[in-house]
Design a protein around this motif. Structure first.
Motif: not given
Length: 301
Positions: A145-152
């Motif tokens: 989870p990151v502030m613009d959504g998620e890092f895959l």
């Protein structure tokens, strides 16, 4: 040998065994994929001081990437797997995880445990316990989870054998002529797959030799090719040459480095003496340091 008025020296470039990996970085737009790629491969011109050598191999269309978005292929080279792994972990964490909208995938075939390069395997801890994993087609991916959504991010990549330090030296009668020739040759060499030219714009002016007169200096200026030092007994420059630029080549195989060398030679020869190029040579250490020797005469187009 004279070809189209250009002196081609009967010599060879000496290159070294390295370890490498390829990462595929995608984003919402080609521009943001390139932003991430440029940041991740910055300060990676030479293992002498940068820890690794790296560059953007090429841009990728959506149909070429795992998640169907535009992307870039990045190549990283280091002297061993452990060093390579640390460099990749740091650069992905600081430059790709941080970049809006990106995802990161391995771009090499799955390898053995001894060749593993951690990606999401370590970066997942940034999720502070909120991260999730998915296993798809035998590969594990982490959703952080990151502030613009998620890092895959794929859990791991792998190191593969590689070759670093192939090179060409361009001798010209003016600095502008040397730079124009180097830019053209670098463009031709970048069209070869599986290689990067790690220096700025693919070109280096501060070619080096091993050792120095000062203690603690592993390398120093290649004085034999410095026009202002033409008066030294060891100078290799004729009176006509006023500027020398070098192109360094890293590739996944010796054949890749050889193909890029041939592409560069072909470009320079086609430009001819009328473009200001006096000659082409290559750097080596007498065959004492690297087992890969790229003989210019053998690689002429």
């Amino acid at each position: 040998m004279l070809l189209n008025g250009i002196h081609i020296e009967n010599t060879y470039a000496e290159a070294f065994d390295m370890k490498a990996t390829r990462l595929i970085v995608t984003a919402d737009t080609p521009a943001w994929a390139r932003h991430a790629g440029m940041a991740a491969t910055g300060f990676a011109t030479s293992v002498i001081a940068c820890g690794c050598e790296a560059g953007i191999e090429r841009e990728l269309a959506p149909e070429e990437t795992p998640d169907g978005r535009p992307g870039v292929a990045l190549l990283f080279f280091a002297t061993g797997r452990s060093v390579l792994g640390k460099q990749v972990e740091t650069r992905v964490g600081q430059c790709i995880l941080t970049c809006p909208g990106t995802a990161c995938f391995s771009g090499v075939p799955r390898g053995v445990k001894e060749d593993l390069i951690p990606l999401g395997r370590k970066l997942r801890y940034f999720g502070d316990g909120q991260q999730m994993s998915k296993l798809l087609c035998g590969r594990r991916y982490w959703r952080i989870p990151v502030m613009d959504g998620e890092f895959l991010c794929e859990e791991s990549s792998w190191s593969v054998p590689a070759v670093g330090g192939g090179n060409l030296l361009i001798l010209a009668d003016a600095r502008t002529a040397a730079l124009e020739a180097a830019e053209a040759a670098a463009d031709a060499m970048r069209a070869v797959p599986n290689v990067v030219l790690p220096f700025p714009g693919g070109v280096v002016r501060s070619g080096s030799k091993i050792g120095a007169k000062y203690k603690g200096m592993p390398a120093s200026t290649n004085d034999a090719y410095c026009p202002t030092l033409r008066g030294l007994p060891r100078s290799r420059l004729p009176a006509e040459v006023e500027s020398v630029l070098e192109i360094v080549i890293d590739g996944l195989t010796a054949a890749d480095v050889a193909a890029a060398t041939t592409a560069g030679l072909k470009c320079l020869i086609e430009r001819g003496r009328g473009s200001g190029i006096w000659g082409v040579t290559a750097g080596n250490y007498g065959g004492k340091l690297g087992r890969h020797h790229f003989h210019l005469y053998e690689l002429l187009p």
